[in-house]
Each structure stands twice: as C-alpha cells, then as structure tokens.
Design an enzyme around this catalytic site. Sequence first.
Site, PDB file in Angstrom:
ATOM      1  N   HIS A 105       0.838  -1.206   0.000  1.00 13.85           N
ATOM      2  CA  HIS A 105       0.000   0.000   0.000  1.00 13.85           C
ATOM      3  C   HIS A 105       0.877   1.262   0.000  1.00 13.85           C
ATOM      4  O   HIS A 105       2.051   1.195  -0.375  1.00 13.85           O
ATOM      5  CB  HIS A 105      -0.993  -0.049   1.160  1.00 13.85           C
ATOM      6  N   GLU A 142      -1.961   0.317   8.044  1.00 15.54           N
ATOM      7  CA  GLU A 142      -1.109  -0.755   7.518  1.00 15.54           C
ATOM      8  C   GLU A 142       0.047  -0.174   6.700  1.00 15.54           C
ATOM      9  O   GLU A 142       1.183  -0.660   6.790  1.00 15.54           O
ATOM     10  CB  GLU A 142      -1.949  -1.700   6.643  1.00 15.54           C
ATOM     11  N   HIS A 197       2.877  -6.795   4.596  1.00 13.47           N
ATOM     12  CA  HIS A 197       1.473  -6.458   4.862  1.00 13.47           C
ATOM     13  C   HIS A 197       1.109  -6.807   6.294  1.00 13.47           C
ATOM     14  O   HIS A 197       1.833  -7.529   6.987  1.00 13.47           O
ATOM     15  CB  HIS A 197       0.542  -7.253   3.923  1.00 13.47           C
ATOM     16  N   GLU A 279       1.781 -11.460   5.721  1.00 10.01           N
ATOM     17  CA  GLU A 279       0.809 -10.753   6.547  1.00 10.01           C
ATOM     18  C   GLU A 279       1.293 -10.965   7.979  1.00 10.01           C
ATOM     19  O   GLU A 279       1.200 -12.065   8.524  1.00 10.01           O
ATOM     20  CB  GLU A 279      -0.597 -11.354   6.368  1.00 10.01           C
TER      21      GLU A 279
HETATM   22 ZN   LIG Z   1      -2.002  -5.300   2.734  1.00 12.52          ZN
END
Ligand SMILES: [Zn+2]
Length: 320
Positions: A105, A142, A197, A279
Amino acid sequence: MSYTGPGFDPPQPRRSRRGPLTVALAALVPGALLGWAVYAAVGGSGDDEGPGSTAASASPSASASASSRTSSPAPSASSEDEKPGAPAAASGPLRGRVVVIDPGHNPENFKHTAEINRQVDIGTNRKECDTTGTSTDDGYAEADFTLDVAHRMRALLEKQGATVKLTQDGDRPFGPCVDERARIGNEAKADAVVSLHADGSGTGNRGFHVILPGAVDAGAADTRAIVGPSEDLGTRIAGNFVRVTGSAPSNYVGGGTGLVTRKDLGGLNLSTVPKVFIECGNMRDSKDAALLTSGAWRQKAAQGISDGIVSFLRGWGSAR
Ligand SMILES: [Zn+2]
C-alpha cells in the site's frame, strides 16, 4: 529498544546444578512446536489483499475491502531514508545480492481513490492498481506499518552487505500499482522480494501467514519458474518469523502452517523472481494490534523476515 541480536534469545532458565536446565530446555522445544499445531484453522478469510484466501478459492470478481482510513498520516519519508544510487556495503555475506522490499500500500493511497482503483492486468485477470490497506481500530495504518518494517529490514540487510531497494518509500503520491511493484523486483533482478502487509480480518483471528505464488501461466503471468524458490524463501521466512517474534502462525488461514498459496495476487503473478508476501498479523484483533503497534515488536518482525531472506540467499542463492 533496538533489537540487534542475531536471533532469538530463549528465556534462560536459572542454571542450577544439573538436570533441570536440560529438562527446561527440552520442555521449551515441544512447546514451540505445539504452537504450530494448536493454531488449527477455524476457517474464514479476512485477507485484505483480496478475495479468496487460498489459491483454490480465489475468486477474481469480489473486490478487496479497503477499510477506513481517516487519520491523516504524519509526513514521513525524510529524504535521508532514501539512498538513490548508494553503493551497497562492500562486505558481508550478502554482498552482490539484491533484495527488493515491497512495503504494501502507500500512506497516501486514500487520497487517490480514482488512481488506485484503476484496473491493471495481472495476467489471470484485471485488478485494482492498489488498495488503501487496513488499519488498527485506533487508526494505525497498515501502510505506515509496512514502511516502518521495510526501513528496519533495509538496515538489517544492508548490514549483511545486500543491495536493498524499496518499491516505494512514502515518496510517491500513491501506489505503485501492483504490476509496477512486480516489475520493480523483476527489473532489479532481485534475488528475493518480500511484500510486507498486515491483515484486516476479524477479531480473534490472529497470527501471521506467508503467501506463496501458485503456479500460473496466463497472459503476462508465468510463475512456474519461481514457485519452487519462492516456497523455499517463504518457508524460511515463516520459520524465522516464529523463532524471532514468538508469534504463532495464523489461526484462520493456512491450517496452522503459516503458509498460504494464492494465484490471485498481481504482485506475485507478475513476478519473475522469487517473491512472497507476508501478513505479519491481524490489525483488527486487539492482541495482534498491540504487537503491530509496538516498535520493539516490529524490530523483531523485521529481524525474523530478514533472517529468512538471509537463510534463503545463503542456502539457495549460491547456484544463481
Ligand atoms: Zn495489505
């Protein structure tokens, strides 16, 4: 509070005369292994990277849920963070090796919805250029998490002599798009790429998982050559992440292995070099959020991921 040790420091049982130390250490090992098993999958999917937590259930039609992001980010990315053209450290075991870190992101994506919603070709189908990512309930984004861990990893890997490149460093208005993120790794001829992430799943869903590319051969996507090395990279990252952070593998995807294979992520589909996503935890679970918002924990996360990369490059990379 910087974590500089080479690895995990297990709690040191008090050293008394004889047997107890051995017994205590022996007890630690099954305990750690048990962690993998205890976290049995309970189903459900909350992955913010898109629909379908597994390759088998990938459904390209659903849209990724871009969760709320209301707080304005602090201005970041001081130019000193960026080292364009800086020579890699001249020594170290990773001298000559290239690692691309992809901080998922972008802190500014939420201001550019039209641009990031543009569809891009990921080989198997078309998908949004990028997404805003998730945040903790308290508003820690995030995108700020991924950049912070990326900076910590860059420092660790450069110390090992690696040449480290980031796909974005808070220095662009939005994105890059997922296809460009893949291209950056490809064009750098990276020896390893990790996309960072943190998940946006339901409360009670905890733990990390590493996402591996599935075998895809469609359009511009052909992952067949990278499936094997990426699995090796991802497995080493998962193992080192457990060791250094003490976090357990996801209790909601991956069946307790901490590994998930997917064919619906453009950043993986379009990669021609070994690449995985991680993640690191679930921002929407308060216990995981407490970890993700801790700088000390993020340093451990960066160390665990970096150790996995180092292990991969030293074990696998000699043939390249
Ligand atoms: Zn993400």
